[in-house]
Scaffold this motif. Structure first.
Motif, PDB file in Angstrom:
ATOM      1  N   THR A 295       0.353   1.314 -10.359  1.00 27.18           N
ATOM      2  CA  THR A 295       0.401   0.924  -8.940  1.00 27.18           C
ATOM      3  C   THR A 295       1.162  -0.385  -8.765  1.00 27.18           C
ATOM      4  OG1 THR A 295      -1.705   2.037  -8.501  1.00 27.18           O
ATOM      5  CG2 THR A 295      -0.993   0.382  -6.909  1.00 27.18           C
TER       6      THR A 295
ATOM      7  N   GLU B 221      -4.140   2.861 -14.156  1.00 23.79           N
ATOM      8  CA  GLU B 221      -3.835   3.121 -12.744  1.00 23.79           C
ATOM      9  C   GLU B 221      -3.339   1.859 -12.050  1.00 23.79           C
ATOM     10  OE1 GLU B 221      -5.739   5.302  -8.823  1.00 23.79           O
ATOM     11  OE2 GLU B 221      -7.067   4.706 -10.468  1.00 23.79           O
TER      12      GLU B 221
ATOM     13  N   LYS C 235       4.719  -1.038  -6.838  1.00 15.53           N
ATOM     14  CA  LYS C 235       4.739  -1.987  -5.721  1.00 15.53           C
ATOM     15  C   LYS C 235       6.013  -2.817  -5.736  1.00 15.53           C
ATOM     16  CE  LYS C 235       2.076  -5.853  -3.779  1.00 15.53           C
ATOM     17  NZ  LYS C 235       0.843  -6.690  -3.957  1.00 15.53           N
TER      18      LYS C 235
END
Length: 342
Positions: A107, A103, A111
């Protein structure tokens, strides 16, 4: 597809040459004229040997169109995605791979997605036991849309296969949804992507078992990731320029050699009201006056430390009409007078 999307030909963005370089290997392996395709796209061949080189989005689109028109293979998008590996994305890929969990890796990658080669905005969420990566149109890609979707989905599956453990007990199968009709046969696509593939769906998305998200990555290293993220930030600024309004305003202040433009004037540059700009800065946790003070203080410290300019000369360069006002401000910033600091 939303026809009101901005035409990609009107975007003046920059991106790394590395995406083209990776596709160039596919072109050469198939026996096609890479240099000719690059020339038609306005890209010099020697740029492929410069990892810091950048090209315009228009050039990248022109090359992709040459690729699609020249290599008329039905699985070209899938093959193109196979050219990419997570480490092919430089610092962003290595940093993602250094994350603690799946995860966190996803992420992190999202970003800094602007450093990747995708032309889609990607939503990441969980639903009904699935983790979902949903690809949303950012530009009007026209005839190249299917190629880019198939390319990016192929890369996503390849990279997750590299990062994820092979199986989870009772795992849900990975699944692909495309919003366009099936170009050939469903069985053919399922063989390519090695998972169920559905067409004419409401969204373009990849679904996989959400339990993968908590799994630890074998190369997790928080210090390495922190160091690499600093490189990602630098690369993002160098390639794309400042993206947040606080960064943009800092650049304006840094470049000004006299009176600092007012918030009203800066707001007009970005075609917004002063109230909207204040709200955007507040969302980023800063105020306009805070930015001005911080940047003027940096300038003052630089002049005092590295030049022989007088206090009066420095105050003029910083936009103060009277040196007394500058001295008062400097003491408020640092607790010292300019003379005492020097």
């Amino acid at each position: 597809m939303n026809q009101r999307l901005m035409s990609i030909d009107s975007i003046n963005a920059k991106q790394s040459i590395m995406g083209i370089s990776l596709l160039g290997k596919l072109v050469v392996s198939k026996g096609y004229d890479l240099e000719g395709m690059l020339n038609k796209s306005g890209i010099a061949m020697d740029l492929l040997n410069d990892p810091k080189a950048s090209i315009s989005l228009t050039q990248e689109i022109a090359f992709t169109r040459e690729l699609v028109n020249t290599m008329t293979e039905p699985d070209l998008g899938f093959q193109a995605g196979q050219c990419y590996r997570i480490n092919a994305f430089g610092h962003i890929g290595l940093a993602a791979g250094s994350s603690d969990t799946v995860e966190e890796a996803i992420t992190f990658f999202l970003k800094y997605i602007r450093l990747a080669y995708t032309h889609f905005d990607i939503d990441f969420f969980t639903s009904a036991g699935n983790a979902v990566l949903r690809f949303n149109d950012k530009y009007n890609l026209n005839d190249l849309r299917r190629f880019y979707l198939e390319r990016d989905f192929s890369f996503a599956f390849l990279s997750t296969r590299d990062m994820f453990p092979r199986s989870i007990v009772g795992q849900k199968p990975k699944t692909i949804h495309f919003d366009f009709p099936c170009p050939s046969s469903v069985e053919h696509y399922q063989k390519l992507y090695q998972c169920p593939v559905h067409f004419s769906m409401p969204h373009n998305q990849i679904l996989f078992d959400e339990r993968y998200l908590a799994l630890a990555l074998p190369l997790a290293n928080s210090l390495t990731r922190e160091l690499l993220e600093e490189q990602c930030k630098s690369q993002e600024r160098a390639l794309l320029g400042p993206q947040n309004y606080d960064e943009k305003i800092r650049v304006i202040i840094q470049a000004t050699q006299a009176e600092i433009p007012s918030l009203d004037k800066i707001a007009k540059q970005y075609f917004m009201t002063p109230r909207t700009l204040r709200r955007k800065l507040k969302e980023q946790g800063v105020s306009f006056q805070q930015l001005v003070n911080e940047e003027l203080c940096k300038k003052a410290l630089h002049y005092l430390s590295t030049t022989t300019l007088t206090v009066e000369q420095i105050s003029i360069r910083l936009g103060y009409s009277e040196s007394a006002s500058f001295i008062h401000a400097f003491k408020r910033w640092t607790g010292k007078t300019p003379k005492a600091y020097r």
